[in-house]
Scaffold this motif. Structure first.
Motif, mmCIF file in Angstrom:
data_model
loop_
_atom_site.group_PDB
_atom_site.id
_atom_site.type_symbol
_atom_site.label_atom_id
_atom_site.label_comp_id
_atom_site.label_asym_id
_atom_site.label_seq_id
_atom_site.Cartn_x
_atom_site.Cartn_y
_atom_site.Cartn_z
ATOM 1 N N LEU A 148 0.854 -1.185 0.000
ATOM 2 C CA LEU A 148 0.000 0.000 0.000
ATOM 3 C C LEU A 148 0.891 1.235 0.000
ATOM 4 O O LEU A 148 1.744 1.398 0.866
ATOM 5 N N ARG A 149 0.687 2.111 -0.947
ATOM 6 C CA ARG A 149 1.497 3.326 -1.050
ATOM 7 C C ARG A 149 0.735 4.496 -0.437
ATOM 8 O O ARG A 149 -0.420 4.725 -0.755
ATOM 9 N N GLY A 150 1.406 5.223 0.448
ATOM 10 C CA GLY A 150 0.774 6.366 1.081
ATOM 11 C C GLY A 150 -0.100 5.968 2.252
ATOM 12 O O GLY A 150 -0.120 4.817 2.704
ATOM 13 N N ARG A 151 -0.867 6.930 2.739
ATOM 14 C CA ARG A 151 -1.722 6.724 3.888
ATOM 15 C C ARG A 151 -3.180 6.739 3.475
ATOM 16 O O ARG A 151 -3.554 7.436 2.532
ATOM 17 N N VAL A 152 -3.993 5.966 4.204
ATOM 18 C CA VAL A 152 -5.419 5.865 3.907
ATOM 19 C C VAL A 152 -6.206 6.057 5.198
ATOM 20 O O VAL A 152 -5.707 5.789 6.293
ATOM 21 N N PRO A 153 -7.470 6.517 5.101
ATOM 22 C CA PRO A 153 -8.281 6.694 6.305
ATOM 23 C C PRO A 153 -8.842 5.360 6.800
ATOM 24 O O PRO A 153 -9.388 4.585 6.036
ATOM 25 N N VAL A 154 -8.691 5.105 8.095
ATOM 26 C CA VAL A 154 -9.237 3.908 8.737
ATOM 27 C C VAL A 154 -9.973 4.339 10.000
ATOM 28 O O VAL A 154 -9.444 5.125 10.800
ATOM 29 N N VAL A 155 -11.184 3.832 10.184
ATOM 30 C CA VAL A 155 -11.942 4.096 11.396
ATOM 31 C C VAL A 155 -11.703 2.945 12.376
ATOM 32 O O VAL A 155 -12.077 1.803 12.103
ATOM 33 N N PHE A 156 -11.071 3.221 13.493
ATOM 34 C CA PHE A 156 -10.781 2.203 14.495
ATOM 35 C C PHE A 156 -11.907 2.136 15.522
ATOM 36 O O PHE A 156 -12.642 3.106 15.722
ATOM 37 N N SER A 157 -12.007 0.990 16.156
ATOM 38 C CA SER A 157 -13.037 0.787 17.169
ATOM 39 C C SER A 157 -12.910 1.838 18.268
ATOM 40 O O SER A 157 -11.822 2.109 18.770
ATOM 41 N N GLY A 158 -14.055 2.435 18.655
ATOM 42 C CA GLY A 158 -14.067 3.451 19.696
ATOM 43 C C GLY A 158 -13.836 4.858 19.200
ATOM 44 O O GLY A 158 -13.880 5.806 19.993
ATOM 45 N N ARG A 159 -13.563 4.990 17.898
ATOM 46 C CA ARG A 159 -13.342 6.324 17.328
ATOM 47 C C ARG A 159 -14.439 6.647 16.320
ATOM 48 O O ARG A 159 -14.908 5.775 15.605
ATOM 49 N N ARG A 160 -14.808 7.902 16.254
ATOM 50 C CA ARG A 160 -15.826 8.325 15.301
ATOM 51 C C ARG A 160 -15.211 8.781 13.988
ATOM 52 O O ARG A 160 -15.806 8.626 12.924
ATOM 53 N N ARG A 161 -14.028 9.360 14.089
ATOM 54 C CA ARG A 161 -13.390 9.920 12.901
ATOM 55 C C ARG A 161 -12.262 9.013 12.413
ATOM 56 O O ARG A 161 -11.575 8.377 13.219
ATOM 57 N N PRO A 162 -12.053 8.979 11.124
ATOM 58 C CA PRO A 162 -10.972 8.141 10.595
ATOM 59 C C PRO A 162 -9.602 8.702 10.932
ATOM 60 O O PRO A 162 -9.433 9.918 11.114
ATOM 61 N N VAL A 163 -8.651 7.797 11.019
ATOM 62 C CA VAL A 163 -7.253 8.143 11.227
ATOM 63 C C VAL A 163 -6.486 7.738 9.973
ATOM 64 O O VAL A 163 -6.689 6.636 9.448
ATOM 65 N N PHE A 164 -5.618 8.611 9.487
ATOM 66 C CA PHE A 164 -4.829 8.277 8.304
ATOM 67 C C PHE A 164 -3.610 7.464 8.726
ATOM 68 O O PHE A 164 -2.813 7.903 9.561
ATOM 69 N N VAL A 165 -3.508 6.260 8.178
ATOM 70 C CA VAL A 165 -2.437 5.346 8.561
ATOM 71 C C VAL A 165 -1.769 4.767 7.316
ATOM 72 O O VAL A 165 -2.364 4.684 6.243
ATOM 73 N N GLY A 166 -0.522 4.360 7.497
ATOM 74 C CA GLY A 166 0.187 3.619 6.467
ATOM 75 C C GLY A 166 0.388 2.187 6.926
ATOM 76 O O GLY A 166 0.054 1.830 8.059
#
Length: 253
Positions: free
Chosen positions: A114-132
């Motif tokens: 996977l190239r770059g970062r993508v938004p992922v919504v983790f359990s317990g969070r409402r907003r996505p976090v950009f992760v690589g």
């Protein structure tokens, strides 16, 4: 024949936060696996006392052959990508496959990165976090099984939803021409029956493996394509190490 897969968290225990190499060896010995897939494996890392954890596991289980494939080189916080096959002489981290059976051939299979970062919504969070993500690979071996040649592959797929599906489909495709029966083991970061649905392979184990103290989902899997059956119910073993339980299943034709 006993198959096992174990995400070892570089041998660390969540109970005391320590890596004890002797305790890790004892855990592997107690699994008594004929073929063992390991994920999150250290080699020459300060946090695991500079040990080659693949070699430690091989001695503990009586493996006649083993292979480690690095996906990251360097130390945590200073990781760089590793090819999986080159194994440079530096601190490394990756996956391993160990066996008491004779190996006819080995192959390290690089999986789509996977190239770059993508938004992922983790359990317990409402907003996505950009992760690589880190590089991923699989180790495949053609073994002399009890009834002839068989293929076993070990891997650790991405935690990013959707991308682990891409990697699993690619890996199953690469194994299409391998000798049958073929077994795929590892932390696939996919829950329940999803890996079997994606690949069309059969699951040999339907057991909760994560988190270690009170498992509520299965991230670790043993899949098969071909004439191989579970002889008894699979077990999720709390070894006292890691945040995963080890998944163990006895198989026969």
């Amino acid at each position: 024949m006993r198959l096992a897969t174990f995400n070892i968290l570089h041998g660390r225990s969540l109970t005391d936060g320590r890596v004890d190499v002797d305790r890790f060896a004892s855990a592997v010995r107690d699994l008594d696996a004929d073929v063992l897939a390991l994920q999150e494996v250290d080699r020459d890392q300060p946090r695991s006392h500079g040990a080659d954890l693949t070699a430690v596991a091989a001695e503990a289980m009586g493996a006649v052959e083993h292979r480690f494939a690095a996906t990251l080189a360097g130390t945590p916080g200073l990781w760089t990508s590793a090819t999986g096959g080159g194994q440079p002489s530096t601190a490394e981290y990756g996956v391993a496959l160990l066996t008491r059976l004779r190996v006819r051939s080995w192959e390290v299979i690089s999986l789509p990165a996977l190239r770059g970062r993508v938004p992922v919504v983790f359990s317990g969070r409402r907003r996505p976090v950009f992760v690589g993500d880190e590089p991923r690979c699989a180790i495949a071996a053609v073994l002399d099984g009890p009834l002839g040649p068989m293929t076993v592959a070990a891997t650790h797929l991405s935690f990013i939803p959707g991308w682990n599906t891409v990697q699993l489909r690619r890996l199953a495709g690469r194994l299409r021409r391998a000798p049958r029966p073929a077994v795929l083991m590892g932390d696939l970061n996919l829950m329940g029956r999803r890996p079997a649905q994606i690949t069309g392979w059969r699951s040999l184990a339907d057991v909760l493996t994560f988190p270690v103290d009170r498992p509520n989902r299965q991230l670790d899997h043993v899949l098969v394509d071909g004439d191989l059956r579970a002889e008894a119910g699979a077990r999720a073993v709390h070894t006292g190490l890691s945040d995963h339980r080890a998944l163990v299943v006895d198989v026969g034709a």
